[in-house]
Write a protein that holds these residues in place. Sequence first.
Motif, short mmCIF file in Angstrom:
data_model
loop_
_atom_site.label_atom_id
_atom_site.label_comp_id
_atom_site.label_asym_id
_atom_site.label_seq_id
_atom_site.Cartn_x
_atom_site.Cartn_y
_atom_site.Cartn_z
N ASN A 62 0.83 -1.21 0.00
CA ASN A 62 0.00 0.00 0.00
C ASN A 62 0.86 1.25 0.00
O ASN A 62 0.53 2.24 -0.64
N LYS A 63 1.94 1.22 0.74
CA LYS A 63 2.85 2.37 0.77
C LYS A 63 3.44 2.60 -0.61
O LYS A 63 3.53 3.72 -1.08
N ARG B 2 0.79 4.18 -2.85
CA ARG B 2 0.59 5.60 -2.53
C ARG B 2 1.72 6.44 -3.09
O ARG B 2 1.50 7.52 -3.60
N GLU C 56 1.17 6.73 -6.82
CA GLU C 56 0.09 7.68 -7.10
C GLU C 56 0.56 9.11 -6.90
O GLU C 56 0.24 10.00 -7.67
N LYS C 57 1.34 9.33 -5.84
CA LYS C 57 1.86 10.67 -5.56
C LYS C 57 2.80 11.12 -6.68
O LYS C 57 2.73 12.25 -7.14
#
Length: 157
Positions: free
Chosen positions: A34-35, A38, A41-42
């Motif tokens: 998940n990290k 993210r 996505e960032k």
Amino acid sequence: MSNNESKPKSSWLHMVVLALGVSAASVGGMYMLNKHDRNAEKAAAEAPVIVAEKPIFVKVDPFTVNLNSERSSRMLYIGVTLRVGDQATADFLKEYMTTLRSRLLLKAGESKVEDLATTEGKDVLKANILALLEQPFSTPQPALKVEEVLFNEFIVQ
């Protein structure tokens, strides 16, 4: 008897510890995935968005012209749009549209029916139109940036 009872308890204890270890590893793995998502996505959100420039078109109203033909009287109905490189060129061509249309009528009228029936003949007409646009419309004249000649309508009759 106490030796027999301690063996089953220790095997259950090993299984519980093993289950807790597998669960902890799974939770850690999910956290890392998940990290990573993210962060991706960032990074995608921060990446510059490349947007193509909007094309600028100058439409010339369709016209009909008589063609050179050995057999009979033939006509060409043609609609032309010019894709230009900047707004200054578009504004200039719109201002001189009457002169542009006159030149296009004369140039298209020089074409032969047999030539216009082929893709190569149409490409030659496009090249001739581009060459026509290199001739000055006024003195002085800004450099015109005509990138492409597009046929919207093309009927040989």
